[in-house]
Scaffold this active site. Sequence first.
Site, PDB file in Angstrom:
ATOM      1  N   ILE B 470       0.836  -1.210   0.000  1.00  0.00           N
ATOM      2  CA  ILE B 470       0.000   0.000   0.000  1.00  0.00           C
ATOM      3  C   ILE B 470       0.868   1.258   0.000  1.00  0.00           C
ATOM      4  CG2 ILE B 470      -2.000  -1.116   1.021  1.00  0.00           C
ATOM      5  CD1 ILE B 470      -1.183   0.023   3.732  1.00  0.00           C
ATOM      6  N   GLY B 471       2.083   1.083  -0.513  1.00  0.00           N
ATOM      7  CA  GLY B 471       2.989   2.230  -0.581  1.00  0.00           C
ATOM      8  C   GLY B 471       4.081   2.140   0.466  1.00  0.00           C
ATOM      9  N   ASN B 636      15.552  -2.112   5.148  1.00  0.00           N
ATOM     10  CA  ASN B 636      15.887  -1.105   4.146  1.00  0.00           C
ATOM     11  C   ASN B 636      15.740   0.272   4.801  1.00  0.00           C
ATOM     12  OD1 ASN B 636      15.710   0.841   2.070  1.00  0.00           O
ATOM     13  ND2 ASN B 636      14.934  -0.665   0.613  1.00  0.00           N
ATOM     14  N   LYS B 638      16.008   3.187   3.853  1.00  0.00           N
ATOM     15  CA  LYS B 638      15.327   4.230   3.084  1.00  0.00           C
ATOM     16  C   LYS B 638      13.804   4.082   3.178  1.00  0.00           C
ATOM     17  CE  LYS B 638      15.785   6.419  -1.449  1.00  0.00           C
ATOM     18  NZ  LYS B 638      16.539   6.351  -2.706  1.00  0.00           N
ATOM     19  N   THR B 639      13.307   2.888   2.857  1.00  0.00           N
ATOM     20  CA  THR B 639      11.853   2.708   2.941  1.00  0.00           C
ATOM     21  C   THR B 639      11.398   2.740   4.391  1.00  0.00           C
ATOM     22  OG1 THR B 639      12.134   0.303   2.852  1.00  0.00           O
ATOM     23  CG2 THR B 639      11.665   1.421   0.775  1.00  0.00           C
ATOM     24  N   LYS B 706      10.749  -6.148  13.040  1.00  0.00           N
ATOM     25  CA  LYS B 706       9.475  -5.760  13.640  1.00  0.00           C
ATOM     26  C   LYS B 706       8.847  -4.784  12.662  1.00  0.00           C
ATOM     27  CE  LYS B 706      11.087  -6.191  18.415  1.00  0.00           C
ATOM     28  NZ  LYS B 706      11.394  -5.452  19.672  1.00  0.00           N
ATOM     29  N   GLU B 710       2.997   1.120  11.842  1.00  0.00           N
ATOM     30  CA  GLU B 710       2.208   1.908  12.792  1.00  0.00           C
ATOM     31  C   GLU B 710       3.080   2.751  13.727  1.00  0.00           C
ATOM     32  OE1 GLU B 710      -1.098   0.323  12.231  1.00  0.00           O
ATOM     33  OE2 GLU B 710      -0.024  -1.273  11.189  1.00  0.00           O
TER      34      GLU B 710
END
Lengths: 336, 743
Positions: B470-471, B636, B638-639, B706, B710
């Site tokens: 979802i992005g 990652n 960056k993400t 993890k 959220e």
Amino acid sequence: MNSFSYARPSDIGTAVDELATHEGAKFIAGGTNLLDLMKENVEHPNRLVDINRLALSTIEDTEEGGLRLGALATNADTAYHSAVQSRYPLLSQAILAGASAQLRNMATNGGNLFQRTRCYYFYDTQTPCNKREPGSGCGALNGFNRIHAILGTSDQNPETACIATHPSDMCVALAALDAVVRVTGPMGERTIRFADFHRLPGHEPWLDTTIQPGELVTAIDLPAKGFPEYFTYIKLRDRQSYAFALVSVAVGLEIDNNRITDARIALGGVAHKPWRKPEVEARLVGQSISETDFAPIAEALLEGAKGYGHNTFKIELAKRAIVRALQRAAKLEPQV
Amino acid sequence: MTPYIGKSISRVDGVAKVTGKAKYAAEYFAPDMLYGWVISSAIAKGKITRIHTEAALQLPGVVQVFTHENRPSLAWFDVNYKDQDAPPGSPFRPLRDATILYSGQPITLVVAETLEVARFAATLVQVDYEEDDHETALEHNLHRAREPKSGVASLLKSPPPKPRGDFEKAFEAAPFQTTGQHIHSVEHHNPMEMFASTVVYEKDGKLTIYDKTQGAPNSQMYVSQVFNMPFSDVRVISPYVGGAFGSGLRPQYQLFLAVLAARELKRSVRVSLTRQQMFTFGHRPATVQNVSLGATADGTIDAIRHDAIGETSRFEDYFEIVVNWAGMLYPAPHVKFTYNLVPLDTFTPLDMRAPGGVTGVPALEMEVDELAHKLGMDPIELRLKNYTERDMNEDLPYSSKELRECFRQGAERFGWASRNPEPRSMRNGHTLVGWGMATGIWDATQGPARAEAVLTVNGKLRVTSATADIGTGTYTIMTQIAADTLGMPIEDVIFRLGDSNMPLAPIEGGSWTAATVGSAVKVACEALGKKLFKMAQKMKDSPFADAKWEDVWFSDAHILLKTNPYAAVSLLEIVGQNGGRAVSETATSLPNMLEQRKYARAVHSAAFVEVEVDEDFGTVRVTRAVTAVAGGRILNPKTARSQIIGGMVWGISKALEEESVMDHQFGRFMNHNLAEYHVAVNADIQDLDVIFVDETDTIVNPLGVKGLGEIGIVGMPAAVANAVFHATGKRIRSLPITLDKLL
């Protein structure tokens, strides 16, 4: 969406004719508001007269030493025009406080005058609204009215009640500057003082302006006096961009030797039109800027203000904003 | 070959997205496709007495107008309408009968040859109603609060923990007390992409459905159950999702309507919702909470009480975990927690980023800040004083918890040490400056999932699992995991998702996808690796003839002997021996429940915020923020950073701006567009900084990750509110903190 026909005249005469001969036709320029309203099924013009080909996008000096803003000059081009920035920085500041860069690139000066209210009930066709559907009632009066008017409202007769505000920032500055709107209609040309251009809801809340059917705004004239030295536009809103004013204040002052020689104060977000009280402004003339208490001026401007629950905070907020704006314009406070 | 995991790889789907090549549900076309337009109820409660469809039906181009009166007979039982995120109750069924359950309810679908005609025809449909009195205001109906019903979905959401000790007595005896009522407004998810379903009607009556969803298998299951179709006749595809934030965890009503129309008309049909209609289904529920803390003079929190009342619909009991967090964060011996619901005439609320967490934790963390203020203690010191290595609700140790390090590194980066604790102590002209901080926490869970790994004849690795992106970066991190597991160059690895034909994965949410699908990708690639190894052993003159699985490793698209790097066989060579066929393996990953049940597992954060507040106007700006996250292994950076920044932005937005305002005269949300429903814009966001502290966890899952979906938002609202308190001396417990609340 309703079907509609489309015309794109290339001269003013034909454009005016189009509206005179087609009942239910509307002019379209930037379309930033009209298209939304058509999608929401609030406006249903049966003919769109696209005026973008008319030669009305110049910004030029007037013989009286003022500046003529073409109706089709975009808000962005106007705000960044060197003459506007140097001689009417208040107008530049107000325009740039509005909408978003994308919208200002599309929106025109003429169209800005015809922005319709952002009242939730006006936009939602499944709720009552006297402005959208005369006689259906006012949903906002006892509803969610946080963004609504506190001055000059119409709230006595359920069939004409309206507490909507005019949403424009640009118009608040134009009101302060005593601009003049030039229109051409079936009866020829005329001018309308800015103070007379927008109207209060009164018994006809569905009318936003005093323009007559078929009239086309061709230009907005700014008088020579532009308050380039002492001015400010304060806009208070729920986020830093792309939000309409809860309260805004445009102030222009002329100061000579620490004394105010001319003062303009216009309020946005509080009424069905930019709100001015020249008699209160006049009380500032002759006052020393360092010794004047601006609070009574703010009180006087808000005289008769009435809250409807969610928007009652605007009364106090407007007073504080007026005081700060006067201090800023008088350079007692940084411009920010 | 250095591993890709841990590297800042740019999104593998990034170019497709920014160049418009990525297609979303409403962008697929089918020959002769029809367009549906939804008509929504104008009233909140009552009955439709008549729907006048004649004028619309006469309009050229209109094919059909579907209402409750002419819809086909469908599944009878509630169970058929239950999706994988359905709360206990009786799911909403569009066009079921004349009953109106909420304002905005879809009551008619106009289907036409073009979108424009469908839309215009919809304006010609007149609906007569018989109105009943509705109840939509949570605050006026608190006396009706009752316990939530339990159901299947509640297995994932624990009920409030049992009381421990004697709260009343301990609280009364506590020399320092705080009590506050916290009000959270309704919010709507408002992803950029509107909900849409393009239903392609195949020749044999099978359906290929392009749907906006966080789980293609969930939509497939829903359609097949409701319309009584075999699974094999329903294929749901959803490769790209333009944001969802939880709204795609349940199939939305446009899917039902588009499928109904396609089956009845035997034509392909697309139904898209409008932005206004994005306010006519699930939302974050309005919640009223009371939090009380009692502490001794040295800052030991002895007593905690957290009570919450949330809204739900009349037909389902949506509930979320609001009051359980105190027991996970603070080791107080005397605690009491309650959570109740008030059914209202609205749609059922729906999980929205950090559901319950970003409601309950901010209320708790604002009271902890208030307690620190009353004690004259630094807010971090108070939290360290009450630090716990165990989840007191479960009485289990944490599998890992580097929250202490989050406090330390976050405070250092922010410059917290120079904070004057006195409210209103920092100003610049009319601008009051405040610094606030708060803790964040969210569960670190792992579920079962399947994935398939295929080595193609060209030597490319193709991995699939029916999850969603979802992005968040799912495509990218799964590609990294697959590449590392089989030692492949990342350019040769393709990860695909979002197709119900792919191996099953759970709905994408709850911050469990990296752990859940990541583990499945890993085991599928390992299984493929083993198969390739066995094939390599059988090759002529194989260097692995006597080797065991433990003796080899994968690198540069080769299998190599650990003892002899020159003893290598390329994967391309192995697949070349397979008779021109690809080699594939499908595997299921299951959480190690035996090990995991001995531990509590959570991701933690510490959020630090600076605000500037105009003392006269009450306008608040967040001028900078730092979030330090203990999120296990970072796949990652960056993400991961983007995930946290997105959460921080939303936390600011939630604290200061977001609110779906209902007019209770009409029982209707009134600011139902993005001009009036305010989310933070670029101009609202200034300096954001993210720190990932080192955290090693061998329990949570084989990857040690993890989820981060959220945690970025959880700590922010309280950090903002606490900073506003520090700036102004005003404790605003009702979110969003709009300027009028500070006047």
